[in-house]
Motif scaffolding. Sequence first.
Motif, PDB file in Angstrom:
ATOM      1  N   LYS A 141      19.537   8.358 -14.621  1.00 30.57           N
ATOM      2  CA  LYS A 141      20.355   8.261 -15.220  1.00 30.57           C
ATOM      3  C   LYS A 141      20.235   6.334 -14.560  1.00 30.57           C
ATOM      4  CE  LYS A 141      24.249   9.031 -12.295  1.00 30.57           C
ATOM      5  NZ  LYS A 141      25.683   9.622 -12.223  1.00 30.57           N
ATOM      6  N   TYR A 142      19.980   6.574 -13.259  1.00 29.48           N
ATOM      7  CA  TYR A 142      19.545   4.963 -12.817  1.00 29.48           C
ATOM      8  C   TYR A 142      18.182   4.497 -13.315  1.00 29.48           C
ATOM      9  CZ  TYR A 142      23.318   7.132 -10.336  1.00 29.48           C
ATOM     10  OH  TYR A 142      24.457   7.403  -9.594  1.00 29.48           O
ATOM     11  N   ARG A 143      17.430   4.889 -13.901  1.00 27.45           N
ATOM     12  CA  ARG A 143      16.289   4.521 -14.092  1.00 27.45           C
ATOM     13  C   ARG A 143      15.447   3.585 -13.029  1.00 27.45           C
ATOM     14  NH1 ARG A 143      18.793   6.798 -18.282  1.00 27.45           N
ATOM     15  NH2 ARG A 143      18.805   5.905 -20.345  1.00 27.45           N
ATOM     16  N   THR A 144      15.649   4.672 -11.784  1.00 30.40           N
ATOM     17  CA  THR A 144      14.716   4.003 -10.760  1.00 30.40           C
ATOM     18  C   THR A 144      13.388   4.876 -10.562  1.00 30.40           C
ATOM     19  OG1 THR A 144      15.828   5.796  -9.748  1.00 30.40           O
ATOM     20  CG2 THR A 144      16.681   2.928  -9.770  1.00 30.40           C
ATOM     21  N   THR A 145      12.997   6.106 -10.812  1.00 27.76           N
ATOM     22  CA  THR A 145      12.098   6.836 -10.871  1.00 27.76           C
ATOM     23  C   THR A 145      11.464   6.962 -12.435  1.00 27.76           C
ATOM     24  OG1 THR A 145      12.632   7.391  -8.442  1.00 27.76           O
ATOM     25  CG2 THR A 145      11.112   8.398 -10.006  1.00 27.76           C
ATOM     26  N   PHE A 146       9.996   7.008 -12.244  1.00 28.72           N
ATOM     27  CA  PHE A 146       9.468   7.802 -13.676  1.00 28.72           C
ATOM     28  C   PHE A 146       8.253   8.663 -13.858  1.00 28.72           C
ATOM     29  CE2 PHE A 146       9.960   2.882 -15.366  1.00 28.72           C
ATOM     30  CZ  PHE A 146      11.010   3.353 -15.389  1.00 28.72           C
ATOM     31  N   TYR A 147       8.597   9.437 -14.945  1.00 29.80           N
ATOM     32  CA  TYR A 147       7.289  10.884 -14.119  1.00 29.80           C
ATOM     33  C   TYR A 147       7.043  10.424 -16.048  1.00 29.80           C
ATOM     34  CZ  TYR A 147       5.066  15.466 -15.304  1.00 29.80           C
ATOM     35  OH  TYR A 147       4.563  16.490 -15.631  1.00 29.80           O
ATOM     36  N   ILE A 148       5.527  10.529 -15.831  1.00 24.52           N
ATOM     37  CA  ILE A 148       4.867  10.189 -17.272  1.00 24.52           C
ATOM     38  C   ILE A 148       3.941  11.895 -17.461  1.00 24.52           C
ATOM     39  CG2 ILE A 148       2.923   8.936 -18.118  1.00 24.52           C
ATOM     40  CD1 ILE A 148       3.422   6.608 -16.019  1.00 24.52           C
ATOM     41  N   GLY A 149       3.453  12.048 -18.377  1.00 20.35           N
ATOM     42  CA  GLY A 149       3.419  13.665 -18.900  1.00 20.35           C
ATOM     43  C   GLY A 149       2.677  13.367 -20.042  1.00 20.35           C
ATOM     44  N   VAL A 150       2.159  14.420 -20.208  1.00 24.45           N
ATOM     45  CA  VAL A 150       1.586  14.739 -21.601  1.00 24.45           C
ATOM     46  C   VAL A 150       1.810  16.122 -22.183  1.00 24.45           C
ATOM     47  CG1 VAL A 150      -1.191  15.141 -22.707  1.00 24.45           C
ATOM     48  CG2 VAL A 150      -1.111  13.589 -21.251  1.00 24.45           C
ATOM     49  N   THR A 151       2.326  16.713 -23.542  1.00 20.59           N
ATOM     50  CA  THR A 151       2.964  17.892 -24.030  1.00 20.59           C
ATOM     51  C   THR A 151       1.799  17.200 -25.684  1.00 20.59           C
ATOM     52  OG1 THR A 151       4.364  18.613 -24.338  1.00 20.59           O
ATOM     53  CG2 THR A 151       5.026  16.670 -25.160  1.00 20.59           C
ATOM     54  N   SER A 152       2.224  18.523 -26.240  1.00 20.13           N
ATOM     55  CA  SER A 152       1.834  18.474 -27.324  1.00 20.13           C
ATOM     56  C   SER A 152       3.245  19.359 -28.043  1.00 20.13           C
ATOM     57  CB  SER A 152       0.445  19.982 -27.885  1.00 20.13           C
ATOM     58  OG  SER A 152       0.846  21.142 -27.229  1.00 20.13           O
ATOM     59  N   ASN A 153       4.177  19.523 -27.951  1.00 17.24           N
ATOM     60  CA  ASN A 153       5.364  19.754 -28.126  1.00 17.24           C
ATOM     61  C   ASN A 153       6.621  19.511 -27.098  1.00 17.24           C
ATOM     62  OD1 ASN A 153       7.676  20.731 -28.992  1.00 17.24           O
ATOM     63  ND2 ASN A 153       7.136  23.126 -29.254  1.00 17.24           N
ATOM     64  N   LEU A 154       7.219  17.546 -27.585  1.00 16.20           N
ATOM     65  CA  LEU A 154       7.619  17.047 -27.192  1.00 16.20           C
ATOM     66  C   LEU A 154       8.958  17.327 -26.614  1.00 16.20           C
ATOM     67  CD1 LEU A 154       7.765  13.907 -25.475  1.00 16.20           C
ATOM     68  CD2 LEU A 154       8.500  13.199 -27.528  1.00 16.20           C
ATOM     69  N   SER A 155       9.670  17.834 -28.386  1.00 14.22           N
ATOM     70  CA  SER A 155      11.212  18.460 -27.720  1.00 14.22           C
ATOM     71  C   SER A 155      10.945  19.381 -26.963  1.00 14.22           C
ATOM     72  CB  SER A 155      11.775  18.837 -29.169  1.00 14.22           C
ATOM     73  OG  SER A 155      10.774  19.545 -30.060  1.00 14.22           O
ATOM     74  N   LYS A 214      16.651  -1.718 -23.814  1.00 10.04           N
ATOM     75  CA  LYS A 214      17.849  -1.381 -23.604  1.00 10.04           C
ATOM     76  C   LYS A 214      17.745  -0.100 -22.266  1.00 10.04           C
ATOM     77  CE  LYS A 214      21.107  -3.865 -26.157  1.00 10.04           C
ATOM     78  NZ  LYS A 214      22.638  -4.512 -25.603  1.00 10.04           N
ATOM     79  N   LEU A 215      16.634   0.810 -22.574  1.00  6.82           N
ATOM     80  CA  LEU A 215      16.011   1.669 -21.430  1.00  6.82           C
ATOM     81  C   LEU A 215      17.141   2.788 -22.371  1.00  6.82           C
ATOM     82  CD1 LEU A 215      14.933   0.336 -18.181  1.00  6.82           C
ATOM     83  CD2 LEU A 215      13.259   0.404 -20.476  1.00  6.82           C
ATOM     84  N   LYS A 216      17.876   3.141 -23.296  1.00 13.50           N
ATOM     85  CA  LYS A 216      18.823   4.182 -23.873  1.00 13.50           C
ATOM     86  C   LYS A 216      17.723   5.432 -23.684  1.00 13.50           C
ATOM     87  CE  LYS A 216      21.924   1.254 -26.187  1.00 13.50           C
ATOM     88  NZ  LYS A 216      22.545   0.848 -27.572  1.00 13.50           N
TER      89      LYS A 216
END
Length: 92
Positions: free
Chosen positions: A12-26, A86-88
């Motif tokens: 919620k603070y937008r301080t840490t990111f995780y990057i991933g890959v998927t075939s089913n986003l939802s 706005k990084l929503k």
Amino acid sequence: MENSYVYIMTNKYRTTFYIGVTSNLSKRVVEHQMGNGSKFTKKYNLVELIYYETYSDIEQAIAREKQLKNWRHEWKINLIKKTNPKLKTLDY
């Protein structure tokens, strides 16, 4: 042909990111939100989707994920802000 996605989750603070890959986003976003995504996302409460890219080839998506994981934090923020200024939290 099934689409593949490179996505970025954050807290919620937008301080840490995780990057991933998927075939089913939802499905994958829900897994992260339920604490079943990865140990890293669970530890840092990375449950908000703020960016994703769509690919028709999984190999391209994997290559892009590897590229983004090597980027500096500032570069990632600039990339995200191009489509989500706005990084929503995004709907998936």
